[in-house]
Write an enzyme that holds these catalytic residues in place. Sequence first.
Site, mmCIF file in Angstrom:
data_model
loop_
_atom_site.group_PDB
_atom_site.id
_atom_site.type_symbol
_atom_site.label_atom_id
_atom_site.label_comp_id
_atom_site.label_asym_id
_atom_site.label_seq_id
_atom_site.Cartn_x
_atom_site.Cartn_y
_atom_site.Cartn_z
ATOM 1 N N SER A 131 0.837 -1.192 0.000
ATOM 2 C CA SER A 131 0.000 0.000 0.000
ATOM 3 C C SER A 131 0.870 1.240 0.000
ATOM 4 C CB SER A 131 -0.891 0.001 1.247
ATOM 5 O OG SER A 131 -1.535 1.233 1.435
ATOM 6 N N TYR A 144 -1.680 0.342 10.164
ATOM 7 C CA TYR A 144 -1.768 -0.406 8.908
ATOM 8 C C TYR A 144 -0.537 -0.144 8.052
ATOM 9 C CZ TYR A 144 -3.522 -1.793 4.288
ATOM 10 O OH TYR A 144 -3.669 -2.370 3.047
#
Length: 218
Positions: A131, A144
């Site tokens: 990501s 995250y």
Amino acid sequence: MTNTALITGASRGLGLALATTLATAGWELVLTARGAADLERVAAELGATAIPGDVTDPAHVERLARAVPELNLLVNNASGLGVTPLPPLSVYPREEFGALLETNVIAPLALIQATLPALRATRGAIVNITSDAATGAYEGWGAYGATKAALEQLSNVLAAEEPDLAVWWVDPGEMNTRMLADAVGADEASGATDPAKVAATLCELVWSRPASGRVSLQ
């Protein structure tokens, strides 16, 4: 000779889109996800093998490894978002962060370790889905993003240690998935990229087999 792929998180989103694209190209697929009913429906539609379970479970990882004595492609797509709404790091529950590390970092490494003999046999490839939160400072995305940064560095070192394999850590950009909707809301997520488009680009990566490294699809 038929190519074989193992895809985690394959019952929806990018995992489902990638499985669909590879099935159309004639690949044999072993698919896993936690939701057994959805996974088995997808596998039946694609002519794939469904092995439902949780990738953080060592026994499940071993079942997956036994199902692929030879493996051309491993896709570590299964991922957790963590606490929602996304809290700042100042109040992020430590036990929840530990669980997120287990899902997003330790489980992919465990599956890589378990399937390395099968991947070495075919000089195969590994795709670890990451990501832009691994490199950007986005409020609320600290936990995250930290797990994805760890996954990227594991991938980087693995590429150096396994030069006969292709190892790509892929930032797919924002996609219209349930995970993004859980993070930012369904309205905002609906404007993101269709996972099927990302899957097509990922397959082009697999076909062309560039050198190992970080790939951004944004």
